[in-house]
Design an enzyme around this catalytic site. Structure first.
Site, PDB file in Angstrom:
ATOM      1  N   SER A 252       1.364  -1.196  -2.530  1.00 18.81           N
ATOM      2  CA  SER A 252       2.615  -1.356  -1.781  1.00 18.81           C
ATOM      3  C   SER A 252       2.544  -2.455  -0.729  1.00 18.81           C
ATOM      4  O   SER A 252       3.588  -2.858  -0.206  1.00 18.81           O
ATOM      5  CB  SER A 252       2.981  -0.037  -1.086  1.00 18.81           C
TER       6      SER A 252
ATOM      7  N   PHE B 295       9.792  10.320  14.468  1.00 19.43           N
ATOM      8  CA  PHE B 295      10.081  11.739  14.285  1.00 19.43           C
ATOM      9  C   PHE B 295       8.888  12.583  13.857  1.00 19.43           C
ATOM     10  O   PHE B 295       8.997  13.799  13.774  1.00 19.43           O
ATOM     11  CB  PHE B 295      11.239  11.894  13.291  1.00 19.43           C
TER      12      PHE B 295
ATOM     13  N   HIS C 200       6.690  -0.784  -7.070  1.00 19.16           N
ATOM     14  CA  HIS C 200       5.869  -0.609  -8.273  1.00 19.16           C
ATOM     15  C   HIS C 200       6.254   0.717  -8.907  1.00 19.16           C
ATOM     16  O   HIS C 200       6.981   1.511  -8.305  1.00 19.16           O
ATOM     17  CB  HIS C 200       4.375  -0.601  -7.922  1.00 19.16           C
TER      18      HIS C 200
ATOM     19  N   HIS D  40      -0.598   4.233  -9.342  1.00 15.08           N
ATOM     20  CA  HIS D  40       0.600   3.440  -9.616  1.00 15.08           C
ATOM     21  C   HIS D  40       0.625   3.049 -11.095  1.00 15.08           C
ATOM     22  O   HIS D  40      -0.408   3.076 -11.762  1.00 15.08           O
ATOM     23  CB  HIS D  40       0.596   2.166  -8.768  1.00 15.08           C
TER      24      HIS D  40
HETATM   25 ZN   LIG Z   1       1.267   4.446  -3.636  1.00 15.34          ZN
END
Ligand SMILES: [Zn+2]
EC number: 3.1.3.1
Length: 524
Positions: A110, A290, A379, A454
């Site tokens: 990522s 948060f 991805h 992935h």
């Molecule tokens: Zn991942």
């Protein structure tokens, strides 16, 4: 032993009872296709307006199989068979494919992908906001190799900018918008090797507050990386893992406040109640953190303390759209990826459905006349569903047959690898003996791995609004921000913008020139 669910599924398949009555009439399908044709013909008149606003939705790990399964789930949550449902992203007129590989990885991560779709340059896996000349973990390969993002280009042109995510705000996806780091895991200085610290590299949380100082909206998780080491968390007082991590003793929330002009209204909030009591129309800057780490899965969300992604998007757009020059907003459905890594398809798909809801929310608050919206993934995952399931079969259900090899039932959803690999007494686990519809059920996988991986195939890019038609084929992932910048007349390639206005639009000549150039990379 065969479960009652399996019997039901087989019965459904044989009786054909789930075919909706209207679908038995050929007129239904012909009318629907003719309407789609009409819509397609209308698209021949291209929208060449200047995009005042750009919104990018990034579903982390949202491969095409995830999109389809989320569509069915959304329909089934509304008590329909599911397959015929239209996601909000399905309604976008233009769809392209994005090639996701990193410069050094066939199956990407990522961080390298975020650098591609935010900065316009492909990079090595594990690195953010730097070119492929930077090697992961090597701090001394960073300097001089920084690449800037569409968020920075938008800010430099006077637009408001925002980041909304369900992960930590200093996680891989959002960090490529503002940071330059040889390692995505350098969340705070606590996570950095001494060598990198001594060479002067800064952690990603620090960079969030210092690199682009006037980001109007930052919302997500990641509270602990902002506070001094061992500072007790405001929400989880007894949890040691939630405590502050910073070795440098900085309070980055205070630093964030100190950088804001006195006469502007800046607010730091840490829970949903505080967030919802703000009047977004009088807020200039908003920092919402948060959770100490990532936000909770949507299915587990505490609706008192944690806002949903849709709620965050609604508030973000209200704040950002006050700028007459427009805005850029990055929205990440970041935990689709985490659900898949854990083999928990139900969590992953509910995250995807919630992101789709947020896409609808943004669509209702903006116009395709002046807002370019792009929905894509970084991805895919080795997630699949199949098994000749009948129409309307629960997306979390069983295939309507047992294996002709091990004589056991199997769920439609399966993973190529991951933590769901289960052998009981030397054989594949009989799934009819377990609660495979549970929120945290881990679907079976072919290869045992603690974390599912992935996937390497292309992902979809959905686009609507000004210049959305430039996303039209199979593209390298780093092409995406070049389109966003061209449409919004920001960044380096502005020749077509001289005579353009939000009413007019870029002239066709330079557009042709742009498309004819062999490499768009040289333009930024
Ligand atoms: Zn991942």
């Amino acid at each position: 032993m065969i479960s009652p669910f399996l019997v039901l599924a087989i019965g459904t398949c044989l009786t054909n009872s789930l075919v909706p009555e209207k679908e038995k009439d050929p007129k239904y399908w012909r009318d629907q296709a003719q309407q789609t044709l009409k819509n397609a013909l209308r698209l021949q008149k291209l929208n060449t307006n200047v995009a005042k606003n750009v919104i990018m939705f990034l579903g982390d790990g949202m491969g095409v199989s995830t999109v389809t399964a989320a569509r069915i789930l959304k329909g089934q949550l509304h008590h329909n068979p599911g397959e015929e449902t239209r996601l909000e992203m399905d309604k976008f007129p233009y769809v392209a494919l994005s090639k996701t590989y990193n410069t050094n990885a066939q199956v990407p991560d990522s961080a390298g992908t975020a650098t591609a779709y935010l900065c316009g340059v492909k990079a090595n896996e594990g690195t953010v906001g730097v070119s492929a000349a930077t090697q992961r973990t090597q701090c001394n390969t960073t300097q001089g190799n920084e690449v800037t993002s569409i968020l920075r280009w938008a800010k430099d042109s006077g637009k408001s900018v925002g980041i909304v995510t369900t992960t930590r705000v200093n996680h891989a996806t959002p960090s490529a918008a503002y940071a330059h780091s040889a390692d995505r895991d350098w969340y705070s200085d606590n996570e950095m090797p001494p060598e990198a610290l001594s060479q002067g590299c800064k952690d990603i949380a620090y960079q969030l507050m210092h690199n682009v100082r006037d980001i109007e909206v930052i919302m997500g998780g990641g509270r602990k990386y902002m506070f001094p080491k061992n500072r007790t968390d405001v929400e989880y007082e007894m949890d040691e893992k939630a405590r502050g991590t910073r070795l440098d003793g900085l309070n980055l929330v205070d630093i964030w406040k100190s950088f804001k002009p006195r006469h502007k209204h800046s607010h730091y909030v840490w829970n949903r109640t505080e967030l919802l009591t703000l009047d977004p129309y009088s807020v200039d800057y908003l920092l919402g953190l948060f959770e100490p780490g990532d936000m909770q899965y949507e299915l587990n969300r505490n609706s008192t303390t944690d806002p949903s992604l849709s709620e965050m998007v609604e508030i973000a757009i209200k704040i950002l759209s006050k700028n007459p020059k427009g805005f850029f907003l990055l929205v990440e459905g970041g935990r689709i990826d985490h659900g898949h890594h854990e083999g928990k398809a139900k969590q992953a798909l509910h995250e995807a459905v919630e992101m789709d809801q947020a896409i609808g929310q943004a669509g209702a608050m903006t116009s395709v006349e002046d807002t370019l919206t792009i929905v894509t993934a970084d991805h895919s995952h080795v997630f699949t569903f199949g098994g000749y399931t009948p129409r309307g079969n629960s997306i979390f259900g069983l295939a309507p047959m047992v294996s002709d090899t091990d004589k056991k039932p199997f769920t439609s959803i399966l993973y190529g690898n991951g933590p769901g690999y289960k052998v009981v007494g030397g054989e594949r686990e009989n799934v009819s003996m377990v609660d495979y519809a549970h929120n945290n059920y881990q679907a079976q996988s072919a290869v045992p791995l603690r974390h599912e991986t992935h996937g390497g195939e292309d992902v979809a890019v959905f686009a609507k609004g000004p210049m959305a038609h430039l996303l039209h084929g199979v593209h390298e992932q780093n092409y995406i921000p070049h389109v966003m910048a061209y449409a919004a007349c920001i960044g380096a390639n502005l020749d077509h913008c001289a005579s353009a206005s939000s009413a007019g639009g870029p002239s066709p000549g330079p557009l042709f020139l742009l498309l004819a150039l062999p490499s768009l990379g040289i333009l930024f």
